[in-house]
Scaffold this active site. Sequence first.
Site, PDB file in Angstrom:
ATOM      1  N   GLY A 210      -3.609  42.711 -51.089  1.00 31.34           N
ATOM      2  CA  GLY A 210      -2.168  42.919 -50.913  1.00 31.34           C
ATOM      3  C   GLY A 210      -1.408  41.636 -51.159  1.00 31.34           C
ATOM      4  O   GLY A 210      -1.623  40.641 -50.470  1.00 31.34           O
TER       5      GLY A 210
ATOM      6  N   GLY B 126       1.860  41.220 -50.883  1.00 31.16           N
ATOM      7  CA  GLY B 126       3.170  41.222 -50.244  1.00 31.16           C
ATOM      8  C   GLY B 126       3.380  39.881 -49.573  1.00 31.16           C
ATOM      9  O   GLY B 126       2.577  38.954 -49.732  1.00 31.16           O
ATOM     10  N   TYR B 127       4.446  39.762 -48.780  1.00 33.69           N
ATOM     11  CA  TYR B 127       4.721  38.432 -48.248  1.00 33.69           C
ATOM     12  C   TYR B 127       3.695  37.977 -47.227  1.00 33.69           C
ATOM     13  O   TYR B 127       3.348  36.802 -47.163  1.00 33.69           O
ATOM     14  CB  TYR B 127       6.155  38.357 -47.704  1.00 33.69           C
ATOM     15  CG  TYR B 127       6.379  38.937 -46.337  1.00 33.69           C
ATOM     16  CD1 TYR B 127       6.316  38.121 -45.214  1.00 33.69           C
ATOM     17  CD2 TYR B 127       6.660  40.285 -46.166  1.00 33.69           C
ATOM     18  CE1 TYR B 127       6.529  38.640 -43.951  1.00 33.69           C
ATOM     19  CE2 TYR B 127       6.873  40.799 -44.917  1.00 33.69           C
ATOM     20  CZ  TYR B 127       6.808  39.998 -43.809  1.00 33.69           C
ATOM     21  OH  TYR B 127       7.013  40.505 -42.562  1.00 33.69           O
TER      22      TYR B 127
ATOM     23  N   GLU C 118      -4.147  42.669 -55.880  1.00 38.47           N
ATOM     24  CA  GLU C 118      -2.934  43.492 -55.741  1.00 38.47           C
ATOM     25  C   GLU C 118      -3.008  44.666 -56.719  1.00 38.47           C
ATOM     26  O   GLU C 118      -3.272  44.479 -57.903  1.00 38.47           O
ATOM     27  CB  GLU C 118      -1.687  42.639 -56.019  1.00 38.47           C
ATOM     28  CG  GLU C 118      -0.395  43.411 -56.162  1.00 38.47           C
ATOM     29  CD  GLU C 118      -0.008  44.222 -54.929  1.00 38.47           C
ATOM     30  OE1 GLU C 118       0.007  43.654 -53.832  1.00 38.47           O
ATOM     31  OE2 GLU C 118       0.250  45.436 -55.081  1.00 38.47           O
TER      32      GLU C 118
ATOM     33  N   ASP D 257      10.928  48.338 -36.245  1.00 34.18           N
ATOM     34  CA  ASP D 257      10.030  48.862 -37.275  1.00 34.18           C
ATOM     35  C   ASP D 257       9.887  50.386 -37.225  1.00 34.18           C
ATOM     36  O   ASP D 257       9.372  50.978 -38.164  1.00 34.18           O
ATOM     37  CB  ASP D 257       8.638  48.229 -37.134  1.00 34.18           C
ATOM     38  CG  ASP D 257       8.663  46.730 -37.408  1.00 34.18           C
ATOM     39  OD1 ASP D 257       9.753  46.197 -37.700  1.00 34.18           O
ATOM     40  OD2 ASP D 257       7.588  46.096 -37.335  1.00 34.18           O
TER      41      ASP D 257
ATOM     42  N   HIS E 225      25.354  15.422 -48.148  1.00 29.85           N
ATOM     43  CA  HIS E 225      24.416  14.827 -49.079  1.00 29.85           C
ATOM     44  C   HIS E 225      23.560  13.816 -48.338  1.00 29.85           C
ATOM     45  O   HIS E 225      24.083  13.097 -47.475  1.00 29.85           O
ATOM     46  CB  HIS E 225      25.190  14.115 -50.200  1.00 29.85           C
ATOM     47  CG  HIS E 225      24.301  13.447 -51.199  1.00 29.85           C
ATOM     48  ND1 HIS E 225      23.588  14.163 -52.142  1.00 29.85           N
ATOM     49  CD2 HIS E 225      23.982  12.146 -51.378  1.00 29.85           C
ATOM     50  CE1 HIS E 225      22.887  13.324 -52.886  1.00 29.85           C
ATOM     51  NE2 HIS E 225      23.101  12.092 -52.431  1.00 29.85           N
TER      52      HIS E 225
END
Lengths: 482, 424
Positions: A188, A190-191, A211, A314, A446
Amino acid sequence: MVVGELAESVDLLILGGGPGGYVAAIRAAQLGRQVTLVDRAGRDGLGGVCLQVGCIPSKALIELAGAVHRTREMHAMGLSADGVSVSLERFQVWRAELCLDLARGVEQLLEAGNVSIVHGSARFNKPDRVAVRTPQDRALFFEFGQAIVATGSRSIELPGLPFDGERVLDSTGALALQEVPESVAIVGAGYIGLELGTALAKLGAHVTVVEALDTVLPTVDASLTAPVLRRLKALGVDVRLRTTAERLEGGELVVRDANGEVRVRADRVIVAVGRVPNTNDLGLAAAGIPVGPDGLIPVGGDMRASHRIAAVGDVVAGPALAHKAGAEGVVAAEALSGRPSAFEPAAIPAVIFTDPEIATVGLSEDEAREAGMDVRVGSFPLSASGRAGTLGERDGFTRLIADAATDRVVGVHIVGPHASELAASGTLAIEMMASPYDLAGTIHPHPTLSEGLHEAAELLLGHPIHVRAPTLTSKGSLHGHD
Amino acid sequence: MAPIQFRLPDVGEGIDAADIVEWQVAEGDHVQEDQELVEIQTDKAIVVIPCPATGVVTKLCVPAGERLPVGEVLALIEPDASNGGQPAFAAAPVEDDPEEAEMPSVEPAGLRATLPAAEPSPTATRRPLAAPATRRLARELGVDLTVLSGTGPQGRILAEDVRAAVAAQAPAAVPPDSLGRATPPRAGEVVPLRGVRRAIAHTLTRAWQEIPHVTDYREVDATRLLETRRLLKQRALDRGDETLALALTPTPLIAKAAARALADHPYVNASIDLQREEITLHSEIHIGIATAAAEGLTVPVVHDADRKSIAEIALEVAELARAARERRLRPEQLARGTFTVNNYGGLGIWLGTPIIRPPEVANLGVGAIRDRVVPVGGEPAVRPILALAVSGDHRVLDGHTLAAFVTQVVGLLEEPLLLLEDLR
């Protein structure tokens, strides 16, 4: 089981102590509610997957791996640190203390709100009633005025590769490794898979990523993943696309690609092919709450699934992210307490802790075009950033996407070091409907990476300072030349 | 805990029933004490009844449009438990067993159909151009942003736009007529007599049939009155008090003069009860100010006008007029009047005949101030002249008692400095 035991009446019952549930509990307590929070791991489960076995431990591991890696990479800058070694065993002790400390922090917040914490697995058996099985196998009953389902999600198991806690691990197992494996196959891209793969590779493992699709990070624009793929290659990570994992055979993972079966060296296999909501074992039907075929609970904009039951995180539609769950938890607590509240963000930021990091907020260039916007793009390369140079990390860019018709920023996409920390200012710009002029007219300090946002805005407006005058690409986007 | 039976309170003198105009809450709503509960139309005005307790509205006993006698139950309210939480749930006998918890589905029929659809994943497209704080404000004020056009850059919706939308939703948009309807009546239509119009009809019938009116007409030289008003107004402007400057019409000066004179003429500040055969001389001076509202004439009251300064009366009259227009007069603001001032001069009326509002015994009518040629020292001069018409109940007031009162009022209006006589 004691028959005839009476149900305890509670005001607001929350199922799950993760970032959706505990945030809902705190807000509800602030609104004067009497909250009872049930978690299957009790006090030790507070913070949920995110705190215990997800975001927090994975970022800790990534931090460690990044430090080891950078120490080696800084050789060119004059650093010699021979004999750098890593003890994952020591790391795990430290990590456990960190997680415990953070969970105690959540516990104290809940205690400050007089939230009762109950240890056990909850299950609805009536529209207003929940049975909780404690670790001692006792049953407790609660009759609630209102409830919030925040039970989260779990890793998907592959039929040919069941989790065994030894050779085949889910992300939780991977984050609990006591030593760096010599070889790892990650199923997999994915992240979760790429974050773990990158970290383990930096710690010295030989990593193969398998994957099934033809791209890594399928939810992310390909231009954003290019620097990540370059880095993975430099780290010696073997990324195999259009390849499926079949089974374990001896010390090897058998995978299948267009040419047939191939064997991949794998002391450990980490399966990270996605997550599935924890809704199948909650007795939701008894509560009158329908569950979709994807396991998700349909809810309205106020997170309610019914008059008295809300669901967040979820277990409802949308990205499975802690910050989204928390925002929904706040809405659920407010809505159930009679406040006008709705989950309606203009954008939910997503951050990926690969190397370099990726942060995306709002619309991609293509999405903005599909939405019929008059799209303007400004893309500022990290190679023109002084701060990126001092970090020795010059691969990446900051891209701003604006709609000229409404004169506002609609997307911010960043690849580069600490992109995750820059996501919030992009999200704020989108929520506040900032004009690109607003960003260009805001002084960014900066030398920092945040200057990328400023420069991208200047670029988008056609008058950048730190890159040469832009040229119009075929897509009508402005890209700077460093 | 037993629910509170909230009964229609007595919202004004002589009111025995009220029409329910609009409920501001729904059954099941959690309400706060003093939150606006229901708008009712009494025979005097439209008033808003506040909620008596914090809790949940379990039943609205009367639908909007119905008439309810005073003392009847308006709504049932389940008050919050003292701990602020939900009422305790009755503990039911339990036969539950987690093992048997896989119960037959009790999913209510039609639940799926009534569930709100899952919100589409949020995107930056096709959504109102409003920042999070503005969106929150809109939710709190119940404003639908999708139908709002913003006044910010490129149509961004600002907090002011949301507030303006709320103001526009107020009755000002389409004021209901005197019968509470939003559409104007057509010729040929038979209109039922309801609400304020019914009240006006009944009250005036009684007043005209019962009260033998005698009206004292006077011409008042308003030179000093206007001068005084101009001075007071300029003074308010100099102090930056624009609100007061705007409120300083002749009405508060006239009300003040009337209050002053009423103190000296108790029979004018009185009421009569023929059944009991008695006249009550009121110790307090509460001056009703006849005010045109969309629903019809309404008379909010400046209480204790004799003890208030001209500025206080001016601000109060302005606020009462605004409240009347916005239909948010509270019952107590309509109650206990002892005398009425009716300034119809603004309508262009020179001389009118005020009708007394029973049980009061006098009504002071104020006509337009016009420049007139009048003899001053044997020479014609142009002076602003105000026509006063004071009607009195001839059963209580003889011609000379009424005239004495009116003469004092005229004197005070022609020389407002005399109001200083009150100074202690």
